[in-house]
Design an enzyme around this catalytic site. Structure first.
Site, PDB file in Angstrom:
ATOM      1  CB  SER A   1      -0.906   0.005   1.236  1.00 47.20           C
ATOM      2  OG  SER A   1      -1.569   1.248   1.339  1.00 47.20           O
TER       3      SER A   1
ATOM      4  CE  LYS B   1     -12.088  -0.508  -0.988  1.00 45.11           C
ATOM      5  NZ  LYS B   1     -12.050   0.208  -2.274  1.00 45.11           N
TER       6      LYS B   1
ATOM      7  CG  ASN C   1     -12.707   4.567   0.633  1.00 45.49           C
ATOM      8  OD1 ASN C   1     -13.415   5.307   1.313  1.00 45.49           O
ATOM      9  ND2 ASN C   1     -12.016   5.005  -0.397  1.00 45.49           N
TER      10      ASN C   1
ATOM     11  CG  ASP D   1     -12.545   4.439  -4.063  1.00 48.24           C
ATOM     12  OD1 ASP D   1     -11.515   5.004  -3.678  1.00 48.24           O
ATOM     13  OD2 ASP D   1     -12.716   3.210  -4.005  1.00 48.24           O
TER      14      ASP D   1
ATOM     15  N   GLY E   1     -16.041  -3.981 -11.040  1.00 46.16           N
ATOM     16  CA  GLY E   1     -15.684  -4.244  -9.656  1.00 46.16           C
ATOM     17  C   GLY E   1     -16.042  -3.072  -8.750  1.00 46.16           C
TER      18      GLY E   1
END
Ligand code: NAP
Length: 266
Positions: free
Chosen positions: A19, A70, A91, A107, A133
């Site tokens: 990450s 999530k 998220n 997002d 997705g």
């Protein structure tokens, strides 16, 4: 220096070692002069719900949530923002001083801000989202919400149909099999082009905006081809930074130092 008073934020996921979030957020805390630190916590699949429930007990002020937690995080939060509730996906978790866990999904808004940085307002434009997705779903919902005409295509037609059923206003389109497509804006929401993958998800055209969510490498094969044919490319780094900035601001109440975050992300 980390002391007993240092506030803790984290990302939970599995795997999570790759990450970029620790680099981005620790750079932001330093630039903003905040006594906070951000770590990556590898939480085993299936343990995301318990991890989010434990946040107030551990005194963790906020977390980001990545694959595969999530949906579990959304179930574990006490309150969801409209964006998170609509997607049943979280998220970002903000832990209030009374222990309330607020789940958000940044997002979609991060994506829209990355378009805005490049002078693109998608309202009224036709957009083809490739992939069905989690990212595609968040983006499709955000685009519909700001007045774009959105179609989604996926290599499995059924996945695209499920997304269209779940997000009002989204239509299905045929998977392009790397031919060119007619939309004014094309968004790659698949991993095609990531790392050493030299494949093109679609053949861009000169009259299109071409957005790639993939940010590793920064110049993906799709972004490079878009530049070559004279299309207007937008890479994935802007969305990465903006969705992180929205988390940062929700946790700290401080304006995000975008330049420091962008540099760290690169
Ligand atoms: P996801 O939930 O796993 O969905 C991936 C989608 O891509 C699925 O529809 C999948 O189809 C499809 N796909 C995977 N490999 C494919 C291939 N070889 N050919 C055609 N379709 C393929 O992943 P996600 O979270 O939505 O993320 C998608 C991409 O966006 C990733 O590369 C991720 O890194 C990137 N992303 C970037 C940002 C950013 O801030 N820039 C944010 C989020 C995500 P199947 O269901 O058939 O497997």
């Amino acid at each position: 220096m980390i002391t007993g008073a240092t506030k803790l934020a984290a990302v939970i996921g599995s795997p999570v070692r790759h990450s970029r979030s620790p680099a981005i957020h620790n750079a932001a805390f330093a630039a903003a002069g905040l006594d906070w630190v951000y770590v990556a916590l590898d939480v085993a699949p299936g343990a995301g719900y318990d991890a989010v429930r434990a946040l107030p007990t551990l005194g963790i002020a906020g977390i980001n949530v990545t694959m595969p937690h999530k949906a579990d995080a959304a179930r574990a939060c006490d309150v969801l923002t409209p964006a998170a509730a609509g997607l049943a996906s979280v998220n970002t978790v903000i832990v209030h001083p009374d222990g309330t866990r607020v789940g958000d999904s940044t997002d979609g808004e991060g994506f829209l801000r990355s378009l805005s940085d490049e002078g693109l307002d998608p309202c009224g434009h036709s957009v083809l989202v490739l992939g069905a997705g989690g990212a595609a779903r968040a983006i499709a919902a955000a685009l519909v919400g700001c007045g774009a005409h959105v179609a989604v295509a996926a290599r499995r037609d059924r996945a695209a149909a499920e997304l269209a059923d779940a997000v009002a206003g989204v239509e299905c389109a045929l998977w392009p099999s790397s031919g060119s497509v007619g939309a004014e804006i094309v968004v790659n929401a698949t991993p095609i082009g990531m790392g050493d993958d030299a494949n093109l998800v679609v053949e861009p055209r000169a009259d299109q905006w071409v957005v790639d969510l993939v940010y590793h490498p920064v110049e993906t094969p799709l972004i490079a081809r878009a530049q070559t044919v004279g299309a207007r490319p937008i890479g994935g780094l802007g969305m990465l930074v903006h969705q992180a900035a929205l988390s940062f601001e929700a946790w700290t109440g401080v304006a995000a130092p975008l330049d420091a975050m962008r540099t760290a992300a690169q």
